[in-house]
Scaffold this active site. Structure first.
Site, mmCIF file in Angstrom:
data_model
loop_
_atom_site.group_PDB
_atom_site.id
_atom_site.type_symbol
_atom_site.label_atom_id
_atom_site.label_comp_id
_atom_site.label_asym_id
_atom_site.label_seq_id
_atom_site.Cartn_x
_atom_site.Cartn_y
_atom_site.Cartn_z
ATOM 1 N N ARG A 49 32.540 50.063 36.671
ATOM 2 C CA ARG A 49 33.676 50.512 37.478
ATOM 3 C C ARG A 49 34.761 49.448 37.468
ATOM 4 O O ARG A 49 34.510 48.286 37.246
ATOM 5 C CB ARG A 49 33.227 50.763 38.927
ATOM 6 C CG ARG A 49 32.295 51.954 39.066
ATOM 7 C CD ARG A 49 31.898 52.169 40.519
ATOM 8 N NE ARG A 49 33.019 52.628 41.305
ATOM 9 C CZ ARG A 49 33.345 52.142 42.507
ATOM 10 N NH1 ARG A 49 32.651 51.182 43.051
ATOM 11 N NH2 ARG A 49 34.367 52.638 43.162
ATOM 12 N N LYS B 106 22.117 43.875 43.091
ATOM 13 C CA LYS B 106 22.411 45.202 42.530
ATOM 14 C C LYS B 106 21.306 45.649 41.573
ATOM 15 O O LYS B 106 20.907 44.917 40.670
ATOM 16 C CB LYS B 106 23.756 45.130 41.805
ATOM 17 C CG LYS B 106 24.239 46.445 41.253
ATOM 18 C CD LYS B 106 25.746 46.450 41.157
ATOM 19 C CE LYS B 106 26.256 47.563 40.269
ATOM 20 N NZ LYS B 106 27.698 47.762 40.375
ATOM 21 N N ARG C 15 35.467 36.580 52.440
ATOM 22 C CA ARG C 15 35.058 35.556 51.486
ATOM 23 C C ARG C 15 34.549 36.199 50.188
ATOM 24 O O ARG C 15 34.954 35.844 49.096
ATOM 25 C CB ARG C 15 33.941 34.715 52.144
ATOM 26 C CG ARG C 15 33.952 33.270 51.741
ATOM 27 C CD ARG C 15 32.891 32.497 52.504
ATOM 28 N NE ARG C 15 32.085 31.764 51.546
ATOM 29 C CZ ARG C 15 30.900 32.157 51.109
ATOM 30 N NH1 ARG C 15 30.352 33.265 51.552
ATOM 31 N NH2 ARG C 15 30.251 31.439 50.229
HETATM 32 C C1 BTN Z 1 29.251 49.911 37.826
HETATM 33 O O1 BTN Z 1 30.196 49.178 37.569
HETATM 34 O O2 BTN Z 1 28.512 49.686 38.791
HETATM 35 C C2 BTN Z 1 28.973 51.128 36.961
HETATM 36 C C3 BTN Z 1 28.088 50.806 35.799
HETATM 37 C C4 BTN Z 1 27.768 52.003 34.929
HETATM 38 C C5 BTN Z 1 27.004 51.610 33.681
HETATM 39 C C6 BTN Z 1 26.522 52.792 32.909
HETATM 40 S S1 BTN Z 1 25.382 52.348 31.645
HETATM 41 C C7 BTN Z 1 25.456 53.951 30.976
HETATM 42 C C8 BTN Z 1 26.898 54.405 31.049
HETATM 43 N N1 BTN Z 1 27.622 53.957 29.883
HETATM 44 C C9 BTN Z 1 28.565 53.052 30.189
HETATM 45 O O3 BTN Z 1 29.323 52.496 29.367
HETATM 46 N N2 BTN Z 1 28.576 52.829 31.505
HETATM 47 C C10 BTN Z 1 27.576 53.625 32.199
#
Ligand code: BTN
Length: 265
Positions: A59, A124, A260
């Protein structure tokens, strides 16, 4: 990952909803591959998986570290009828689908961070990226899911935030094929419910598992920051923030537990 194992793990009704399962040893991004299928006018819904991604995206323009075997990298390309898909609710419904499968595999509590992260403590475990481009009579949406499955310590150290992998929560996790099939099945079941009844049936489940419910938080929406107390989500999936100026509904942005952390220190 073996394509035939994924297919064998899918129930008949779920298989019937998919045009095809695609498994790649290495690809730039499973989300990007979904868009290539769309551009090639490939019909139907598709499940795309990869052992490794060379340009995994997260994201807000971030990259998603995707070493071979370290994660589950999957995208569901799904066609909605044009009026049924509200991205906001769908993004939360996706997180709830992943949450329900992973929670059944872990004795440690997994929490949700609005709009669609899964956390164990402050680490995460999974992230979700929904992307869409306008179609004609149906609205294709690419639902990308990344789950930390078995990350080596040196990879974890390269990631700019604390992370945890499934194999730390469950010493014999199911294979990634089985996991992908279980998540795809749960997601399609929840999509059906969401299309029929909206987000309202999911609201209480979200709030029961919300990491920051009743906590003071900072919302960063790129060009704006708001400080307040999180009151959970409403029946549409918007975050309710109690601020000095009254309650505000937030429909996009990122939550931080403090200024922060919002400042990245
Ligand atoms: C985030 O930033 O939290 C979202 C991450 C999403 C990753 C997944 S992996 C499968 C799919 N292909 C990608 O390029 N991104 C999503």
């Amino acid at each position: 990952m073996e394509k035939h194992v994924v297919e064998e793990c899918l129930s008949e009704p779920v298989s019937q909803r998919l045009q095809a399962v695609h498994v790649h040893a290495e690809i730039d991004s499973t989300n990007q591959e979904a868009f290539r299928l769309l551009e090639a006018k490939t019909a139907g819904n598709h499940l795309i998986l990869a052992d490794a991604q060379t340009a995994g995206r997260g994201r807000r323009g971030r990259t998603w570290q995707s070493p071979a075997g370290g994660g589950l990298y999957m995208s569901l390309l799904y066609h909605f009828s044009a009026d049924s898909a509200q991205l906001q609710g769908l993004s939360l419904v996706t997180a709830l689908s992943v949450h329900s499968v992973l929670s059944s595999l872990s004795s440690m509590e997994i929490k949700l961070k609005w709009p669609n992260d899964l956390l164990v403590g402050n680490k995460k475990l999974s992230g979700i990226l929904l992307e869409s481009r306008i179609g004609d009579s149906t609205l294709p949406i690419v639902i990308g899911i990344g789950i930390n499955y078995a990350l080596a310590e040196d990879v974890k150290a390269e990631i700019d935030r604390p992370v945890v992998a499934l194999n730390e929560l469950n010493h014999s996790p199911p294979g990634r094929e089985e996991l992908a099939a279980a998540i795809c099945s749960q997601l399609i079941k929840n999509i059906d419910r969401y299309c029929a009844a909206g987000f309202a049936p999911f609201q209480s489940n979200w709030n029961a598992n919300d990491r920051y419910l009743e906590a003071d938080v900072v919302i960063d929406s790129g060009n704006n920051r708001l400080i307040g107390k999180s009151l959970g989500v409403d029946a549409e999936g918007a975050l309710i923030l109690q601020t000095a100026a009254g309650e505000q509904l937030i429909s996009g942005g990122e939550i931080f537990p403090s200024l922060r952390e919002a400042n990245g220190v």
